[in-house]
Write an enzyme that holds these catalytic residues in place. Sequence first.
Site, PDB file in Angstrom:
ATOM      1  CB  THR A   1       1.351  -9.909 -11.895  1.00  9.75           C
ATOM      2  OG1 THR A   1       0.634  -9.029 -11.035  1.00  9.75           O
ATOM      3  CG2 THR A   1       0.369 -10.768 -12.657  1.00  9.75           C
TER       4      THR A   1
ATOM      5  CD  GLN B   1      -2.747  -8.117  -9.050  1.00  9.65           C
ATOM      6  OE1 GLN B   1      -2.619  -8.238  -7.820  1.00  9.65           O
ATOM      7  NE2 GLN B   1      -2.901  -6.939  -9.633  1.00  9.65           N
TER       8      GLN B   1
ATOM      9  CD  GLN C   1      -6.865  -9.707  -9.207  1.00  6.03           C
ATOM     10  OE1 GLN C   1      -7.297  -9.684  -8.058  1.00  6.03           O
ATOM     11  NE2 GLN C   1      -6.412  -8.618  -9.798  1.00  6.03           N
ATOM     12  CG  ASP C   2      -4.145 -11.327 -12.774  1.00  6.96           C
ATOM     13  OD1 ASP C   2      -5.264 -10.952 -13.143  1.00  6.96           O
ATOM     14  OD2 ASP C   2      -3.227 -10.537 -12.527  1.00  6.96           O
TER      15      ASP C   2
ATOM     16  CG  ASP D   1      -8.765  -8.468 -14.704  1.00  5.73           C
ATOM     17  OD1 ASP D   1      -9.841  -8.165 -15.238  1.00  5.73           O
ATOM     18  OD2 ASP D   1      -8.178  -7.724 -13.901  1.00  5.73           O
TER      19      ASP D   1
ATOM     20  NE  ARG E   1     -10.603  -5.456 -15.008  1.00  9.89           N
ATOM     21  CZ  ARG E   1     -10.321  -4.961 -13.810  1.00  9.89           C
ATOM     22  NH1 ARG E   1     -10.911  -3.839 -13.405  1.00  9.89           N
ATOM     23  NH2 ARG E   1      -9.463  -5.552 -13.007  1.00  9.89           N
TER      24      ARG E   1
ATOM     25  CD1 TRP F   1      -3.881  -3.785 -17.705  1.00 10.30           C
ATOM     26  CD2 TRP F   1      -3.060  -5.623 -18.665  1.00 10.30           C
ATOM     27  NE1 TRP F   1      -2.635  -4.027 -17.151  1.00 10.30           N
ATOM     28  CE2 TRP F   1      -2.120  -5.143 -17.716  1.00 10.30           C
ATOM     29  CE3 TRP F   1      -2.771  -6.777 -19.386  1.00 10.30           C
ATOM     30  CZ2 TRP F   1      -0.899  -5.785 -17.498  1.00 10.30           C
ATOM     31  CZ3 TRP F   1      -1.557  -7.421 -19.161  1.00 10.30           C
ATOM     32  CH2 TRP F   1      -0.636  -6.930 -18.223  1.00 10.30           C
TER      33      TRP F   1
END
Length: 581
Positions: free
Chosen positions: A345, A375, A397-398, A419, A487, A489
Amino acid sequence: MEQPIAAGISSSGNHLPKPKYNRKKLIILAVSSTLLLVGIVAGVVSSRNAGGEESKSHAIVKSTCSSTLYPDLCFSSILKNDEAMKKVSNKKDVIEVSINITVKAVEENYFKVLKLYELKNISHREKIALHDCLETIDETLDELHKATVDLHEYPNKKSLTQQADDLKTLLSSAITNQETCLDGFSHDEADKNLRDKLKEGQIEVERMCSNALAMIKNMTDTDIANYETKMGTAANRKLKEENNDEQIQWPEWLSAGDRRLLQSSSVKPDVVVAADGSGNFKTVAAAVAAAPVKSSKRYVIRIKAGVYRENVDVQKKKTNIMFMGDGRSNTIITGSRNVVDGSTTFNSATVAAVGEGFLARDITFQNTAGPSKHQAVALRVGADLSAFYQCDMLAYQDTLYVHSNRQFYINCLISGTVDFIFGNAAAVFQDCDIHARRPNSGQKNMVTAQGRSDPNQNTGIVIQKSRIGATSDLRSVQKSFPTFLGRPWKEYSRTVIMQSSISDVIDSKGWHEWSGNFALNTLFYGEYQNTGPGASTGGRVTWKGFRVIRSATEAEGFTPGKFIGGGSWLRATGFPFSLGL
């Protein structure tokens, strides 16, 4: 449940850059830290007597270490160093000694990682993760050495609040770096085996940094409180002025075009990037590579309209660099590194900005890997005192990795799925559009996944005076894809949404679990004076860590003036901002 945010896999490219670090540098750092420690000791040894002074120093160390999360580690690491014990006469001495002992432990970890990196029988994925570790450990060494220098100058160089914030930022980032290293080894059994070889050393350093942070917080909080008590009303007013120095906003009657003209009129580029060859460089990476090292002056790289398909790394030695585009829809830096095809990531970012004082305006940062590639970061930021104006961050994502240090985003668009704003910086988003987009079937959208792992870290994600909504491809099917504000992490995840418009794309519960009951009692999720169909707090989660903020005084603590000390640095960006509520 999707894979954890930082589940690391290796780079999608075949080329892995060699480590930018070497044994000679580490030896120099080791010698310098040793000399520093010896110098500290030498200054006071002559005035000691063996009995009473030793007992007194033990008491000071024990008392100072009592404010930490790991007091036994704090006390024992100092106690076993006789020369260090002779040094101690006050709280600040304990912190200085503790940090110097930590530096030695970090250096040992560096050589351990380097030895593994040089092995021939490890996979490309593992090599990428080890390379990430070398980078983050190197950053940790710089942060600890800078903290030592700042401690020597404390409390005389700057205002108390600014010095306190600087020190807490340095140690908060050092903690995050240890976790980032370990997070890169969490995809399969081979990764986990390598992770186990590093885990003990990384966790020990993380705890040592945590102890230093706790002691710094205790010392500076006490000093600020004593100053306020001693000086009374005048002190409170002075401290408030330091944190809220001159609220700068553009008047409502000034058009967006006029604002842009006013801001850009005084910005002169040092070099120009143009894909067609009409500038000084054809790629952004080449322009960054040619930029001066450790510059104290703003170095402006103008990036002309075009699509730049490349990965760009603004290393920590490249300070005060500014990217100036020709408009967010015209200047696009795009890449497609991702976890499924082999990147960690951390390493997947299309653009990574680490050099202090990084600025960007009128640019799109993009990762086109898509929702099936897990990610895939468009922009990773670890640059302290960094700011972004009229920029787009687009991925799935990310999307935006707010990795560490103090960051500010104004009038930006951030779009993604799972996220899509994550990390452990102290980051404030003001007047931004934050839009969830359509994910893969069965996925849930999470606007944030904040990674605060220590209760003393001065980090968190703040979204203020912004608009949280959905892209057009999600709006028509949003009932099929639940979307949440965030949320947790990490265990002390902290996110505040305030004075923002929240559309009905956000589920009435507001927030979502990471895994079972993890962090639900220790996180801090707050909402303050939000509007829109998704802003009602009546049906929100009932976790111990969630709260509806009702006090303006409490909310003020999350404004740019207080949360990232914006009064001392945002004006120099030339970007519009508001420091308060």
